[in-house]
Design a protein around this motif. Structure first.
Motif, mmCIF file in Angstrom:
data_model
loop_
_atom_site.group_PDB
_atom_site.id
_atom_site.type_symbol
_atom_site.label_atom_id
_atom_site.label_comp_id
_atom_site.label_asym_id
_atom_site.label_seq_id
_atom_site.Cartn_x
_atom_site.Cartn_y
_atom_site.Cartn_z
ATOM 1 N N ILE A 12 7.202 10.694 -9.158
ATOM 2 C CA ILE A 12 8.617 10.610 -9.540
ATOM 3 C C ILE A 12 9.515 10.933 -8.354
ATOM 4 O O ILE A 12 10.522 10.250 -8.108
ATOM 5 N N LEU A 13 9.170 11.959 -7.589
ATOM 6 C CA LEU A 13 9.989 12.336 -6.441
ATOM 7 C C LEU A 13 10.088 11.197 -5.428
ATOM 8 O O LEU A 13 11.114 11.050 -4.755
ATOM 9 N N ARG A 14 9.031 10.384 -5.323
ATOM 10 C CA ARG A 14 8.998 9.330 -4.301
ATOM 11 C C ARG A 14 9.296 7.951 -4.870
ATOM 12 O O ARG A 14 9.092 6.944 -4.202
ATOM 13 N N THR A 15 9.803 7.910 -6.115
ATOM 14 C CA THR A 15 10.130 6.633 -6.753
ATOM 15 C C THR A 15 11.594 6.661 -7.178
ATOM 16 O O THR A 15 11.924 7.119 -8.288
ATOM 17 N N PRO A 16 12.510 6.189 -6.340
ATOM 18 C CA PRO A 16 13.948 6.299 -6.633
ATOM 19 C C PRO A 16 14.382 5.630 -7.934
ATOM 20 O O PRO A 16 15.370 6.070 -8.544
ATOM 21 N N ASP A 17 13.677 4.582 -8.381
ATOM 22 C CA ASP A 17 14.108 3.910 -9.604
ATOM 23 C C ASP A 17 13.476 4.508 -10.867
ATOM 24 O O ASP A 17 13.672 3.985 -11.969
ATOM 25 N N HIS A 18 12.721 5.605 -10.724
ATOM 26 C CA HIS A 18 12.179 6.258 -11.913
ATOM 27 C C HIS A 18 13.314 6.934 -12.678
ATOM 28 O O HIS A 18 14.227 7.524 -12.061
ATOM 29 N N LEU A 35 -17.125 -8.033 -12.582
ATOM 30 C CA LEU A 35 -15.855 -7.397 -12.272
ATOM 31 C C LEU A 35 -15.277 -7.944 -10.971
ATOM 32 O O LEU A 35 -15.993 -8.099 -9.982
ATOM 33 N N PRO A 36 -13.979 -8.236 -10.962
ATOM 34 C CA PRO A 36 -13.360 -8.733 -9.725
ATOM 35 C C PRO A 36 -13.166 -7.611 -8.720
ATOM 36 O O PRO A 36 -13.188 -6.420 -9.072
ATOM 37 N N TYR A 37 -12.965 -7.991 -7.470
ATOM 38 C CA TYR A 37 -12.601 -7.001 -6.464
ATOM 39 C C TYR A 37 -11.225 -6.438 -6.803
ATOM 40 O O TYR A 37 -10.344 -7.141 -7.282
ATOM 41 N N TYR A 38 -11.023 -5.172 -6.569
ATOM 42 C CA TYR A 38 -9.722 -4.576 -6.861
ATOM 43 C C TYR A 38 -9.344 -3.579 -5.776
ATOM 44 O O TYR A 38 -10.194 -3.014 -5.090
ATOM 45 N N ARG A 39 -8.056 -3.389 -5.621
ATOM 46 C CA ARG A 39 -7.512 -2.317 -4.798
ATOM 47 C C ARG A 39 -6.777 -1.355 -5.719
ATOM 48 O O ARG A 39 -6.137 -1.781 -6.675
ATOM 49 N N SER A 40 -6.870 -0.080 -5.445
ATOM 50 C CA SER A 40 -6.169 0.902 -6.253
ATOM 51 C C SER A 40 -4.666 0.700 -6.130
ATOM 52 O O SER A 40 -4.134 0.509 -5.024
ATOM 53 N N ARG A 41 -3.972 0.717 -7.263
ATOM 54 C CA ARG A 41 -2.530 0.475 -7.300
ATOM 55 C C ARG A 41 -1.790 1.708 -7.788
ATOM 56 O O ARG A 41 -2.329 2.527 -8.507
ATOM 57 N N ASN A 42 -0.521 1.777 -7.395
ATOM 58 C CA ASN A 42 0.373 2.829 -7.878
ATOM 59 C C ASN A 42 -0.190 4.220 -7.594
ATOM 60 O O ASN A 42 -0.100 5.130 -8.415
ATOM 61 N N VAL A 43 -0.798 4.355 -6.422
ATOM 62 C CA VAL A 43 -1.421 5.624 -6.043
ATOM 63 C C VAL A 43 -0.387 6.517 -5.360
ATOM 64 O O VAL A 43 0.336 6.065 -4.464
ATOM 65 N N THR A 44 -0.301 7.769 -5.781
ATOM 66 C CA THR A 44 0.594 8.730 -5.151
ATOM 67 C C THR A 44 -0.089 9.286 -3.905
ATOM 68 O O THR A 44 -1.083 10.001 -4.002
ATOM 69 N N LYS A 45 0.450 8.938 -2.738
ATOM 70 C CA LYS A 45 -0.213 9.284 -1.481
ATOM 71 C C LYS A 45 0.411 10.527 -0.851
ATOM 72 O O LYS A 45 1.548 10.894 -1.122
#
Length: 285
Positions: A103-109, A190-200
Motif C-alpha cells: 500500500i505504501l508503494r502503490t499511490p493509486d491504492h 502448467l504454463p511458464y509464469y513470472r511472479s506478479r504484484n510482488v512487494t519488493k
C-alpha cells in the motif's frame, strides 16, 4: 458440494489479498477460456459484484467453470451445479508486512494517501486498517459481514477446509500448490509464469521490534492457528502423492528454469531467419 476426488462443474477460488493471487490469475488466463471465468471485482468493496452474481440466471451460472475474486466462502449456495473451493493461505506475519509495504508503494491504492499522510506504523496498520484474522473470516464466510473473529469462526473455517475445499495451498509453497491444483482439476501442462504484484525490498520479520511483533500476533492470532492447521494438512497431502506427481514436479521446475533461455534463443533465431529473408530480397544489405 462435489466430492473432493471429482472434477467439479465449477471451481470457486477464494482470492485472499497478498497470497500470490495475481500470479495465479495470470495462469488461469492460459488454462480457462474467457467465457468460462467469472471474476468478481470490487475496489475496495466487492458487495455489488457478489449481488450481481447472485442475480444471474441459472443458465448463465451453469456456464461458469471458474468463479474467482476477493470472495468469501458460501457462494456455492447460489450455483445450480456442484462446486468445490480452493484457496491459498499465507504466513500471517509475512502477509501483514507484504500488504503494508504494498500500500505504501502503490499511490493509486485507496488507503495510500491516508497511510502516508498519517505515517501509519506497521502496528497501527495491523490494528486498525488490515482487519483482524481476515484469512480465517474469508474461509468461515464472515468477512463481508465484517463480523468479529472468534474461536467459533476459526472452528468453522477449519470445518470448511475439511469438507468443502479440494486444495488449500500455501504461498510459501507456490509451485507445489500449483501442481496439487493441476492434479486435482485435471489442468493441462502448467504454463511458464513470472511472479506478479510482488512487494519488493521490504523489511522482514526479523527486523520487527518485539512490541510490533506482539501486536501482529494478537491481531492475527486465529489466522496463525488456521495457517498452522492448513500447513499440516498440506504437508500430509504432499507426502501421500504418488510417483507421477513428483515426476511432474521435476518437469515443472525444469520448465520454469529453462523457458526464459529457450524463449530468448527462439526469438534470436526468428530474427536471424527474417534478416536472411530480407537479405535475399535485397531489402537490406
Amino acid at each position: 458440494m462435489a466430492h473432493k476426488n471429482e472434477t467439479p462443474a465449477t471451481v470457486i477460488y477464494l482470492h485472499i489479498p497478498k497470497t500470490a493471487g495475481s500470479t495465479l490469475h495470470a495462469i488461469h488466463n492460459q488454462i480457462y477460456a474467457p467465457e468460462q471465468v467469472l471474476h468478481l471485482k470490487g475496489d475496495p468493496h466487492i458487495d455489488t459484484a457478489v449481488a450481481q452474481f447472485k442475480q444471474l440466471s441459472n443458465k448463465a451460472k451453469q456456464s461458469i467453470r471458474l468463479l474467482t475474486g476477493h470472495i468469501e466462502y458460501g457462494l456455492h449456495e447460489w450455483l445450480p451445479q456442484p462446486a468445490t473451493y480452493f484457496t491459498i493461505l499465507r504466513d500471517p506475519i509475512e502477509r501483514v508486512l507484504s500488504y503494508y509495504y504494498f500500500i505504501l508503494r502503490t499511490p493509486d491504492h485507496p488507503r495510500h494517501e491516508e497511510m502516508t499522510g498519517r505515517q501509519t506504523s506497521i502496528a497501527d496498520f495491523a490494528k486498525h486498517i488490515l482487519g483482524h484474522n481476515n484469512q480465517t473470516r474469508f474461509l468461515a464466510g464472515t468477512w463481508l459481514e465484517d463480523l468479529p473473529c472468534t474461536a467459533k469462526t476459526l472452528s468453522l473455517a477449519k470445518q470448511h477446509i475439511l469438507q468443502d475445499f479440494s486444495v488449500v495451498g500455501l504461498s510459501e509453497q507456490f509451485d507445489t500448490t500449483l501442481l496439487l491444483l493441476k492434479h486435482q482439476f485435471n489442468w493441462p501442462r502448467l504454463p511458464y509464469y513470472r511472479s506478479r504484484n510482488v512487494t519488493k525490498n521490504r523489511p522482514n520479520r526479523q527486523q520487527l521490534d518485539d512490541q510490533t511483533l506482539a501486536i501482529i500476533h494478537k491481531t492475527q492470532a486465529y489466522d496463525l492457528e488456521l495457517y498452522a492447521f492448513a500447513q499440516k494438512q498440506f504437508e500430509e497431502r504432499v507426502r501421500q502423492m504418488r510417483f507421477p506427481f513428483w515426476l511432474s514436479r521435476i518437469q515443472h521446475q525444469l520448465h520454469q528454469r529453462t523457458y526464459p533461455s529457450l524463449e530468448k534463443i527462439r526469438r534470436v533465431s526468428v530474427r536471424h531467419w527474417i534478416r536472411q529473408q530480407w537479405q535475399k530480397r535485397g531489402i537490406i544489405g
